[in-house]
Write an enzyme that holds these catalytic residues in place. Structure first.
Site, PDB file in Angstrom:
ATOM      1  N   GLU A  13       0.810  -1.212   0.000  1.00 27.88           N
ATOM      2  CA  GLU A  13       0.000   0.000   0.000  1.00 27.88           C
ATOM      3  C   GLU A  13       0.849   1.270   0.000  1.00 27.88           C
ATOM      4  O   GLU A  13       0.334   2.355  -0.265  1.00 27.88           O
ATOM      5  CB  GLU A  13      -0.961  -0.013   1.205  1.00 27.88           C
ATOM      6  CG  GLU A  13      -1.997  -1.123   1.047  1.00 27.88           C
ATOM      7  CD  GLU A  13      -2.756  -1.441   2.315  1.00 27.88           C
ATOM      8  OE1 GLU A  13      -3.907  -1.877   2.226  1.00 27.88           O
ATOM      9  OE2 GLU A  13      -2.195  -1.268   3.417  1.00 27.88           O
ATOM     10  N   GLY A  79     -12.499  -4.452   2.271  1.00 30.30           N
ATOM     11  CA  GLY A  79     -13.560  -5.309   1.768  1.00 30.30           C
ATOM     12  C   GLY A  79     -14.817  -4.488   1.537  1.00 30.30           C
ATOM     13  O   GLY A  79     -15.194  -3.686   2.386  1.00 30.30           O
ATOM     14  N   MET A 182      -9.211  -2.814   8.765  1.00 30.31           N
ATOM     15  CA  MET A 182      -8.704  -3.144  10.093  1.00 30.31           C
ATOM     16  C   MET A 182      -7.936  -2.018  10.790  1.00 30.31           C
ATOM     17  O   MET A 182      -7.334  -2.254  11.836  1.00 30.31           O
ATOM     18  CB  MET A 182      -7.832  -4.410   9.996  1.00 30.31           C
ATOM     19  CG  MET A 182      -8.595  -5.612   9.435  1.00 30.31           C
ATOM     20  SD  MET A 182      -7.597  -7.097   9.189  1.00 30.31           S
ATOM     21  CE  MET A 182      -7.212  -7.542  10.876  1.00 30.31           C
ATOM     22  N   GLU A 183      -7.928  -0.812  10.224  1.00 30.58           N
ATOM     23  CA  GLU A 183      -7.107   0.257  10.824  1.00 30.58           C
ATOM     24  C   GLU A 183      -7.801   1.625  10.937  1.00 30.58           C
ATOM     25  O   GLU A 183      -7.510   2.400  11.864  1.00 30.58           O
ATOM     26  CB  GLU A 183      -5.811   0.466  10.014  1.00 30.58           C
ATOM     27  CG  GLU A 183      -4.887  -0.732   9.943  1.00 30.58           C
ATOM     28  CD  GLU A 183      -5.263  -1.719   8.841  1.00 30.58           C
ATOM     29  OE1 GLU A 183      -6.015  -1.310   7.923  1.00 30.58           O
ATOM     30  OE2 GLU A 183      -4.843  -2.884   8.896  1.00 30.58           O
ATOM     31  N   ASP A 206     -11.797  -6.848  -2.254  1.00 28.59           N
ATOM     32  CA  ASP A 206     -12.605  -8.071  -2.120  1.00 28.59           C
ATOM     33  C   ASP A 206     -13.969  -7.665  -1.601  1.00 28.59           C
ATOM     34  O   ASP A 206     -14.185  -6.502  -1.270  1.00 28.59           O
ATOM     35  CB  ASP A 206     -11.906  -9.027  -1.127  1.00 28.59           C
ATOM     36  CG  ASP A 206     -11.768  -8.389   0.252  1.00 28.59           C
ATOM     37  OD1 ASP A 206     -12.708  -8.486   1.039  1.00 28.59           O
ATOM     38  OD2 ASP A 206     -10.728  -7.747   0.539  1.00 28.59           O
TER      39      ASP A 206
HETATM   40  N1  SAH Z   1      -1.566 -10.492   5.193  1.00 29.22           N
HETATM   41  C1  SAH Z   1      -2.718 -11.313   5.439  1.00 29.22           C
HETATM   42  C2  SAH Z   1      -3.886 -10.562   6.069  1.00 29.22           C
HETATM   43  C3  SAH Z   1      -4.169  -9.197   5.551  1.00 29.22           C
HETATM   44  S1  SAH Z   1      -5.365  -8.462   6.552  1.00 29.22           S
HETATM   45  C4  SAH Z   1      -3.130 -12.024   4.156  1.00 29.22           C
HETATM   46  O1  SAH Z   1      -2.394 -11.982   3.182  1.00 29.22           O
HETATM   47  O2  SAH Z   1      -4.174 -12.686   4.129  1.00 29.22           O
HETATM   48  C5  SAH Z   1      -6.201  -7.435   5.416  1.00 29.22           C
HETATM   49  C6  SAH Z   1      -5.681  -6.028   5.260  1.00 29.22           C
HETATM   50  O3  SAH Z   1      -6.401  -5.417   4.204  1.00 29.22           O
HETATM   51  C7  SAH Z   1      -5.907  -5.134   6.465  1.00 29.22           C
HETATM   52  O4  SAH Z   1      -4.885  -4.168   6.546  1.00 29.22           O
HETATM   53  C8  SAH Z   1      -7.291  -4.504   6.210  1.00 29.22           C
HETATM   54  O5  SAH Z   1      -7.330  -3.139   6.542  1.00 29.22           O
HETATM   55  C9  SAH Z   1      -7.530  -4.678   4.707  1.00 29.22           C
HETATM   56  N2  SAH Z   1      -8.692  -5.488   4.301  1.00 29.22           N
HETATM   57  C10 SAH Z   1      -8.959  -5.800   2.997  1.00 29.22           C
HETATM   58  N3  SAH Z   1     -10.039  -6.579   2.901  1.00 29.22           N
HETATM   59  C11 SAH Z   1     -10.510  -6.781   4.160  1.00 29.22           C
HETATM   60  C12 SAH Z   1     -11.600  -7.534   4.720  1.00 29.22           C
HETATM   61  N4  SAH Z   1     -12.403  -8.247   3.940  1.00 29.22           N
HETATM   62  N5  SAH Z   1     -11.753  -7.541   6.065  1.00 29.22           N
HETATM   63  C13 SAH Z   1     -10.925  -6.845   6.865  1.00 29.22           C
HETATM   64  N6  SAH Z   1      -9.864  -6.126   6.396  1.00 29.22           N
HETATM   65  C14 SAH Z   1      -9.647  -6.070   5.072  1.00 29.22           C
END
Ligand code: SAH
Length: 238
Positions: A13, A79, A182-183, A206
């Site tokens: 990011e 998301g 998440m932030e 997503d």
């Molecule tokens: N690195 C791990 C987890 C990433 S957490 C992996 O590869 O799976 C997801 C990150 O993207 C967080 O920083 C959050 O802010 C964002 N994010 C994107 N989609 C999300 C969702 N469906 N739920 C929660 N956070 C999401």
């Protein structure tokens, strides 16, 4: 001199923004690399805060207190929750809430105890700049073909929301939520305490559903970096 902090949770990011900083200098503090430099006429501090509300809050406090940032822009992926908030769309938060904050029955659901509020508003001026930038990007940029810009409630919690059941549950209780991440709401609470302006822009990686994990990984690998760079630079230039 005003100092603008630009923050993302993950490497992807902020990665494409770092090479754009003029006179780059890096300082390490609290386990994070704070990159200082000039960007489109602004004095900037760029940092990857890490994932989750605590990581975001620590980083924000350091930026505002130790480095005296005068405003903060958060950029990243999220998301999509709201109807019609699709992968590739851009969401600019007008207000943010911690969806996993619940001290009932002592305090109303979602209220941050002893603050009297659940929602923390983003700065209208910076948000408007991000929205104009996001709108232009959605219309013209190759990564954002046929994308839409949305503005409204963004909710944050310490959970990667990756099932239909969970996203439906969130929407049932927070029907105006456009996106989940998440932030953002943690950054919002810290900026509120320091009385500093902030804004949050998120591109949708997503739909927070059963396909979220695959969609998220693909989006982050292929488009998150240039997307983040282009929307932030367009907002700074505006
Ligand atoms: N690195 C791990 C987890 C990433 S957490 C992996 O590869 O799976 C997801 C990150 O993207 C967080 O920083 C959050 O802010 C964002 N994010 C994107 N989609 C999300 C969702 N469906 N739920 C929660 N956070 C999401």
């Amino acid at each position: 001199m005003t100092r603008l902090a630009i923050v993302g949770a993950m490497h992807e990011e902020i990665a494409a923004l770092r090479p754009c900083l003029a006179g780059l200098r890096t300082e390490r503090r609290a386990g994070r690399d704070f990159h200082f430099g000039g960007l489109d006429g602004h004095d900037v501090i760029l940092v990857r805060c890490g994932i989750g509300k605590v990581a975001a809050a620590i980083t924000t406090a350091v930026l505002l207190d130790a480095y005296d940032a005068s405003a903060l822009l958060f950029t990243g992926v999220a998301g999509g929750l709201g109807d019609g908030v699709r992968v590739g769309d851009i969401v600019v938060a007008t207000t943010l809430l911690q969806h996993d904050m619940n001290a009932e029955p002592l305090f109303p659901r979602w209220e941050v105890p002893l603050t009297g509020r659940a929602r923390f508003d983003a700065d209208p001026a910076w948000s408007a700049r991000l929205a104009r930038a996001g709108h232009a990007l959605a219309a013209t940029n190759a990564h954002a073909r046929a994308a839409t810009l949305h503005q409204g409630l963004v909710v944050s919690g310490d959970r990667f929301v990756a099932t239909h059941a969970e996203s439906d549950q969130l929407l049932a209780v927070l029907p105006d939520a456009l996106a989940v991440e998440m932030e953002g709401a943690a950054v919002a609470q810290v900026c509120h305490d320091f009385a500093r302006p902030f804004a949050v822009v998120r591109t949708i990686s997503d739909r927070a559903d059963d396909a979220a994990h695959g969609d998220f990984q693909r989006f982050v690998r292929d488009v998150a970096a240039p997307y983040s760079r282009d929307v932030v630079r367009a907002a700074l230039a505006a």
